[in-house]
Design a protein around this motif. Structure first.
Motif, PDB file in Angstrom:
ATOM      1  N   PHE A 256       0.807  -1.218   0.000  1.00 23.34           N
ATOM      2  CA  PHE A 256       0.000   0.000   0.000  1.00 23.34           C
ATOM      3  C   PHE A 256       0.844   1.273   0.000  1.00 23.34           C
ATOM      4  O   PHE A 256       0.328   2.357  -0.263  1.00 23.34           O
ATOM      5  CB  PHE A 256      -0.924   0.018   1.219  1.00 23.34           C
ATOM      6  N   GLY A 257       2.105   1.131   0.318  1.00 19.17           N
ATOM      7  CA  GLY A 257       3.021   2.264   0.378  1.00 19.17           C
ATOM      8  C   GLY A 257       4.348   1.779   0.927  1.00 19.17           C
ATOM      9  O   GLY A 257       4.467   0.631   1.388  1.00 19.17           O
TER      10      GLY A 257
ATOM     11  N   ARG B 155      -4.482   6.156   2.725  1.00 24.32           N
ATOM     12  CA  ARG B 155      -4.850   7.425   2.083  1.00 24.32           C
ATOM     13  C   ARG B 155      -3.726   8.446   2.141  1.00 24.32           C
ATOM     14  O   ARG B 155      -3.566   9.260   1.234  1.00 24.32           O
ATOM     15  CB  ARG B 155      -6.096   7.996   2.763  1.00 24.32           C
ATOM     16  N   ALA B 156      -2.963   8.409   3.218  1.00 28.63           N
ATOM     17  CA  ALA B 156      -1.943   9.433   3.449  1.00 28.63           C
ATOM     18  C   ALA B 156      -0.814   9.374   2.431  1.00 28.63           C
ATOM     19  O   ALA B 156      -0.115  10.375   2.227  1.00 28.63           O
ATOM     20  CB  ALA B 156      -1.380   9.289   4.859  1.00 28.63           C
ATOM     21  N   VAL B 157      -0.610   8.224   1.769  1.00 31.26           N
ATOM     22  CA  VAL B 157       0.561   8.084   0.889  1.00 31.26           C
ATOM     23  C   VAL B 157       0.196   7.936  -0.588  1.00 31.26           C
ATOM     24  O   VAL B 157       1.087   7.876  -1.436  1.00 31.26           O
ATOM     25  CB  VAL B 157       1.415   6.866   1.314  1.00 31.26           C
ATOM     26  N   ARG B 158      -1.082   7.880  -0.920  1.00 30.49           N
ATOM     27  CA  ARG B 158      -1.466   7.585  -2.309  1.00 30.49           C
ATOM     28  C   ARG B 158      -0.979   8.605  -3.332  1.00 30.49           C
ATOM     29  O   ARG B 158      -0.772   8.271  -4.494  1.00 30.49           O
ATOM     30  CB  ARG B 158      -2.990   7.472  -2.415  1.00 30.49           C
TER      31      ARG B 158
ATOM     32  N   PRO C 171     -12.494   1.319  -1.286  1.00 30.53           N
ATOM     33  CA  PRO C 171     -13.823   1.926  -1.150  1.00 30.53           C
ATOM     34  C   PRO C 171     -13.799   3.444  -1.256  1.00 30.53           C
ATOM     35  O   PRO C 171     -14.833   4.094  -1.136  1.00 30.53           O
ATOM     36  CB  PRO C 171     -14.225   1.512   0.269  1.00 30.53           C
ATOM     37  N   ASP C 172     -12.611   4.030  -1.495  1.00 32.16           N
ATOM     38  CA  ASP C 172     -12.436   5.481  -1.416  1.00 32.16           C
ATOM     39  C   ASP C 172     -12.604   6.181  -2.759  1.00 32.16           C
ATOM     40  O   ASP C 172     -11.998   5.764  -3.766  1.00 32.16           O
ATOM     41  CB  ASP C 172     -11.044   5.818  -0.886  1.00 32.16           C
ATOM     42  N   LEU C 173     -13.369   7.277  -2.743  1.00 29.31           N
ATOM     43  CA  LEU C 173     -13.449   8.179  -3.882  1.00 29.31           C
ATOM     44  C   LEU C 173     -12.637   9.428  -3.549  1.00 29.31           C
ATOM     45  O   LEU C 173     -12.859  10.054  -2.510  1.00 29.31           O
ATOM     46  CB  LEU C 173     -14.899   8.589  -4.158  1.00 29.31           C
ATOM     47  N   HIS C 174     -11.707   9.795  -4.425  1.00 32.08           N
ATOM     48  CA  HIS C 174     -10.957  11.041  -4.274  1.00 32.08           C
ATOM     49  C   HIS C 174     -11.650  12.076  -5.152  1.00 32.08           C
ATOM     50  O   HIS C 174     -11.699  11.921  -6.383  1.00 32.08           O
ATOM     51  CB  HIS C 174      -9.499  10.853  -4.699  1.00 32.08           C
ATOM     52  N   LEU C 175     -12.197  13.111  -4.534  1.00 34.57           N
ATOM     53  CA  LEU C 175     -13.026  14.090  -5.227  1.00 34.57           C
ATOM     54  C   LEU C 175     -12.402  15.479  -5.178  1.00 34.57           C
ATOM     55  O   LEU C 175     -11.936  15.924  -4.122  1.00 34.57           O
ATOM     56  CB  LEU C 175     -14.415  14.153  -4.580  1.00 34.57           C
ATOM     57  N   ALA C 176     -12.414  16.160  -6.336  1.00 38.58           N
ATOM     58  CA  ALA C 176     -12.009  17.573  -6.387  1.00 38.58           C
ATOM     59  C   ALA C 176     -13.243  18.410  -6.082  1.00 38.58           C
ATOM     60  O   ALA C 176     -14.213  18.400  -6.835  1.00 38.58           O
ATOM     61  CB  ALA C 176     -11.458  17.907  -7.764  1.00 38.58           C
ATOM     62  N   THR C 177     -13.219  19.107  -4.958  1.00 42.58           N
ATOM     63  CA  THR C 177     -14.370  19.878  -4.508  1.00 42.58           C
ATOM     64  C   THR C 177     -13.987  21.345  -4.340  1.00 42.58           C
ATOM     65  O   THR C 177     -12.821  21.712  -4.478  1.00 42.58           O
ATOM     66  CB  THR C 177     -14.900  19.340  -3.164  1.00 42.58           C
TER      67      THR C 177
ATOM     68  N   VAL D 178      -9.210  18.716  -2.429  1.00 45.12           N
ATOM     69  CA  VAL D 178      -9.405  17.290  -2.686  1.00 45.12           C
ATOM     70  C   VAL D 178      -9.857  16.614  -1.389  1.00 45.12           C
ATOM     71  O   VAL D 178      -9.193  16.719  -0.356  1.00 45.12           O
ATOM     72  CB  VAL D 178      -8.114  16.635  -3.201  1.00 45.12           C
ATOM     73  N   VAL D 179     -10.994  15.937  -1.470  1.00 39.30           N
ATOM     74  CA  VAL D 179     -11.590  15.295  -0.298  1.00 39.30           C
ATOM     75  C   VAL D 179     -11.831  13.824  -0.617  1.00 39.30           C
ATOM     76  O   VAL D 179     -12.267  13.483  -1.724  1.00 39.30           O
ATOM     77  CB  VAL D 179     -12.916  15.986   0.089  1.00 39.30           C
ATOM     78  N   VAL D 180     -11.537  12.967   0.340  1.00 37.29           N
ATOM     79  CA  VAL D 180     -11.756  11.526   0.185  1.00 37.29           C
ATOM     80  C   VAL D 180     -13.077  11.139   0.838  1.00 37.29           C
ATOM     81  O   VAL D 180     -13.329  11.483   1.997  1.00 37.29           O
ATOM     82  CB  VAL D 180     -10.605  10.715   0.819  1.00 37.29           C
TER      83      VAL D 180
END
Length: 288
Positions: A101-102, A162-165, A240-246, A250-252
């Motif tokens: 994962f990292g 999430r912290a390293v993606r 299960p995570d969506l990375h969204l530009a809001t 960027v919010v997960v």
């Protein structure tokens, strides 16, 4: 009357990630598309039940829970879980895997052979390799052997993933780290005779998830709330995570937070659900 839908989770198939809805509807999650929905005003989050059966009490559950189950349904679901080590007589063949994962974040796990790589996609494994295949209990013993002999965990918290993606090394570097651990694992004494070792073969999901050039996340949705809106452009999907530009960066969104709510479409609007900054403690993610 407003049409409401109930999400049953995110699934990974040959066509990529999709959101599933009660009644059999699916929504594809192509990168670049707009994701926008609202939680029905005045609604409460209710238990999703266990083992395919609805919760008889339709109990209210916490908005921060990723499981969306009441205490009784969670107990019933766990009582028949291979992951929770409560099933010992499953006759199907199982595979043991190493998932990366990292940097320094590798776990060992097992999955039914018939599921192929689905479990790895569901967990957001960036790179993985099979270690071997055999009966369930042999796979379990191999998993325990690696944990004891090599110190490889069987769980990586989602917050760490999430912290390293957005800052991962190249595919070659992550494969090299995994290859080194794979060699140490297959060289251990004490493997069950009924578990057949598998040669190292790295499978990389970086492109599948959309991680190349991914912007660092500014925050993570901590829960959905009645009347709240989620709206953003889809940058990546990992596990299960969506990375969204809001509008607030960027919010997960962990799609497991969507289950149990009555949701409806929305033409737009700004993100209006609670968001915590990256690095702030969240809630227990469950087994994986």
């Amino acid at each position: 009357m407003t049409r409401a839908w109930r999400c049953t989770g995110l699934s990974w198939g040959d066509g990529g990630p999709t959101l599933r809805w009660e009644g059999g509807r699916h929504s594809g999650l192509a990168r670049g598309r707009r994701v926008a929905f609202a939680v029905l005003a005045g609604s409460v989050r209710t238990c999703v039940g266990a083992r395919g059966h609805g919760c008889p009490m339709r109990a209210e559950v916490s908005g921060r829970s990723t499981g969306a189950r009441c205490e009784e349904c969670a107990r019933l679901d766990r009582a028949h879980s291979v992951a929770a080590d409560t099933v010992a007589d499953d006759p199907r063949p199982y595979r043991v895997y190493l998932a990366w994962f990292g940097p320094g974040m590798v776990k060992v796990g097992i999955t039914a052979a018939e599921r192929g790589p689905a479990r790895l996609l569901e967990q957001g494994a960036v790179t993985f390799s099979w270690l071997g295949q055999g009966p369930l209990m042999a796979a379990r013993r191999t998993e325990e052997l690696l944990r004891a002999a090599l110190g490889v965990p069987d769980r990586i918290p989602y917050a760490d993933k999430r912290a390293v993606r957005s800052a991962l090394p190249s595919a070659g570097e992550r494969a090299a780290e995994l290859a080194e651990l794979h060699a140490s694992a297959v060289g251990l004494a004490g493997w069950p005779e009924s578990l057949e070792r598998a040669p190292f073969q790295a499978v990389d999901h970086g492109a599948v998830f959309g991680l190349e050039g991914l912007l660092r996340a500014d925050g993570v949705v901590s829960e959905l709330v009645a009347g709240g809106v989620v709206s953003g452009d889809l940058l990546a999907v990992a596990g299960p995570d969506l990375h969204l530009a809001t509008g607030r960066g960027v919010v997960v969104l962990d799609t497991r937070l969507m289950t149990g709510w009555e949701l409806t479409g929305t033409a737009g609007g700004e993100l209006s659900v609670p968001v915590r900054e990256m690095g702030e403690p969240g809630v227990q993610d469950g087994l994986f």
